[in-house]
Design an enzyme around this catalytic site. Sequence first.
Site, PDB file in Angstrom:
ATOM      1  N   TRP A   1       0.840  -1.208   0.000  1.00  7.36           N
ATOM      2  CA  TRP A   1       0.000   0.000   0.000  1.00  7.36           C
ATOM      3  C   TRP A   1       0.867   1.247   0.000  1.00  7.36           C
ATOM      4  O   TRP A   1       0.577   2.211  -0.713  1.00  7.36           O
ATOM      5  CB  TRP A   1      -0.952   0.002   1.189  1.00  7.36           C
ATOM      6  CG  TRP A   1      -1.956  -1.106   1.125  1.00  7.36           C
ATOM      7  CD1 TRP A   1      -2.108  -2.135   2.009  1.00  7.36           C
ATOM      8  CD2 TRP A   1      -2.941  -1.329   0.100  1.00  7.36           C
ATOM      9  NE1 TRP A   1      -3.113  -2.964   1.600  1.00  7.36           N
ATOM     10  CE2 TRP A   1      -3.643  -2.501   0.442  1.00  7.36           C
ATOM     11  CE3 TRP A   1      -3.291  -0.657  -1.071  1.00  7.36           C
ATOM     12  CZ2 TRP A   1      -4.684  -3.018  -0.342  1.00  7.36           C
ATOM     13  CZ3 TRP A   1      -4.325  -1.163  -1.859  1.00  7.36           C
ATOM     14  CH2 TRP A   1      -5.004  -2.331  -1.485  1.00  7.36           C
TER      15      TRP A   1
ATOM     16  N   LYS B   1     -11.741  -1.835   7.300  1.00  7.91           N
ATOM     17  CA  LYS B   1     -10.890  -2.718   8.083  1.00  7.91           C
ATOM     18  C   LYS B   1     -11.317  -2.733   9.563  1.00  7.91           C
ATOM     19  O   LYS B   1     -11.296  -3.756  10.194  1.00  7.91           O
ATOM     20  CB  LYS B   1      -9.425  -2.292   7.981  1.00  7.91           C
ATOM     21  CG  LYS B   1      -8.921  -2.063   6.555  1.00  7.91           C
ATOM     22  CD  LYS B   1      -8.503  -3.332   5.851  1.00  7.91           C
ATOM     23  CE  LYS B   1      -8.348  -3.208   4.351  1.00  7.91           C
ATOM     24  NZ  LYS B   1      -7.442  -2.198   3.854  1.00  7.91           N
TER      25      LYS B   1
ATOM     26  N   ASP C   1      -1.424   6.920   6.350  1.00 10.16           N
ATOM     27  CA  ASP C   1      -2.486   5.990   5.951  1.00 10.16           C
ATOM     28  C   ASP C   1      -2.693   5.066   7.148  1.00 10.16           C
ATOM     29  O   ASP C   1      -1.817   4.275   7.483  1.00 10.16           O
ATOM     30  CB  ASP C   1      -2.036   5.216   4.708  1.00 10.16           C
ATOM     31  CG  ASP C   1      -3.015   4.102   4.307  1.00 10.16           C
ATOM     32  OD1 ASP C   1      -4.014   3.890   5.021  1.00 10.16           O
ATOM     33  OD2 ASP C   1      -2.766   3.454   3.270  1.00 10.16           O
TER      34      ASP C   1
HETATM   35  C1  LIG Z   1      -6.899  -1.810   2.397  1.00  6.46           C
HETATM   36  C2  LIG Z   1      -5.866  -0.757   2.417  1.00  6.46           C
HETATM   37  C3  LIG Z   1      -5.803   0.252   1.440  1.00  6.46           C
HETATM   38  C4  LIG Z   1      -6.727   0.281   0.254  1.00  6.46           C
HETATM   39  O1  LIG Z   1      -7.977   0.680   0.631  1.00  6.46           O
HETATM   40  P1  LIG Z   1      -9.157   0.874  -0.451  1.00  6.46           P
HETATM   41  O2  LIG Z   1     -10.218   1.473   0.401  1.00  6.46           O
HETATM   42  O3  LIG Z   1      -9.472  -0.489  -0.978  1.00  6.46           O
HETATM   43  O4  LIG Z   1      -8.669   1.780  -1.506  1.00  6.46           O
HETATM   44  C5  LIG Z   1      -4.841   1.223   1.566  1.00  6.46           C
HETATM   45  N1  LIG Z   1      -3.970   1.229   2.597  1.00  6.46           N
HETATM   46  C6  LIG Z   1      -3.994   0.270   3.539  1.00  6.46           C
HETATM   47  C7  LIG Z   1      -3.002   0.319   4.664  1.00  6.46           C
HETATM   48  C8  LIG Z   1      -4.935  -0.743   3.488  1.00  6.46           C
HETATM   49  O5  LIG Z   1      -4.967  -1.692   4.432  1.00  6.46           O
END
Ligand SMILES: *Cc1c(COP(=O)(O)O)cnc(C)c1O
Length: 356
Positions: A99, A190, A166
Amino acid sequence: MKKHNFYAGPSILPQFTLDETIKAIENFAGTGLSLMEISHRSKEFVAVMDEAVALFKELLSIPEGYSVIFLGGGASLQFAMVPFNLMRSKAAYLNTGEWASKALKEARFFGEVVEVASSKDKMFSYIPKGWTVPEDADYFHITTNNTIYGTEIRQDFDCKVPLVADMSSDIFSRPIDVSKYALIYGGAQKNLAPAGVTFVIIRNDILGKVERPIPTMLKYQTHIDKESMFNTPPCVPVFAALQTLKWLKSKGGVAEMEKINIKKAALLYDEIDRNPLFKGTVATEDRSLMNICFVMEEKYIQFEKEFLDLAAARGLVGLKGHRSVGGFRASTYNALPIESVQALVDAMKEFENMKA
Ligand SMILES: *Cc1c(COP(=O)(O)O)cnc(C)c1O
């Protein structure tokens, strides 16, 4: 049979969130209408949005001067929105996983990107240490939890340039000092809500510094000014997120969550380290509390599928490792009870007795 849900995302939600959302889908706030068929401008839904923002700020102790907005597009759209809104000429990124790599790649559309450090050399199995951030970077981007490989940055740190994080897969898993960050974002699927909503926490004074024109929908200021109602928000996921926040508060908030998360993770990591069939895949000091990755020892590698089958028979689902890593991954998000972790540990012991 009771299912123990270890999926990495979308993933387990509190039963309270599911129950309340189902009720609102049938009859929302006594309106006689479904949450899915009522205007987002109705006073009932505006109240949901307002309360979600207020609880978000309360639970994370977000200081004055920050905004919380809810958007569409997932965390992946934030990979582009962050540089679009914040990068004048140069940004710094810490590359700790897939990511993080994707975020870095998007930033290159907007200017010079400095990768301050990377753990790609060892399959992202550790968090790089001892790096320095260029002081002329417009911001420094980190990914606090590496959902795919299972490492985590669990300490907030000081940074001379605006810090962007993030936190898709570890938001609300522990207390954070929001004042150390300029911007925090994440997909909600998540630890918070069903897929469809993305949260962004922004320190207001970092905006308005770039020269480039930004399309209206991609501009943070638009959504701050309109309180996440510039266009139709993802109403059902926002409602569900609010229920999770209420549940979180009733459980004692993020400090209490962190205690439970530490206990859950220790229970599983101890078994991974003890059980001769299994081994962990990342540096011990960087182990994630949210996504616990492990594999079978070389000698037992042919039994991987058999273990997954045994786990499935015990109601343990979502344990298959990410397609790029293999092995197993147990995601132990807030809503996963410790009983589920115990059920996994029991299955690992049972398998040991069969094979070792
Ligand atoms: C799942 C995830 C993403 C992607 O998220 P989307 O909502 O599917 O775009 C980005 N960063 C991390 C750390 C993730 O776990």
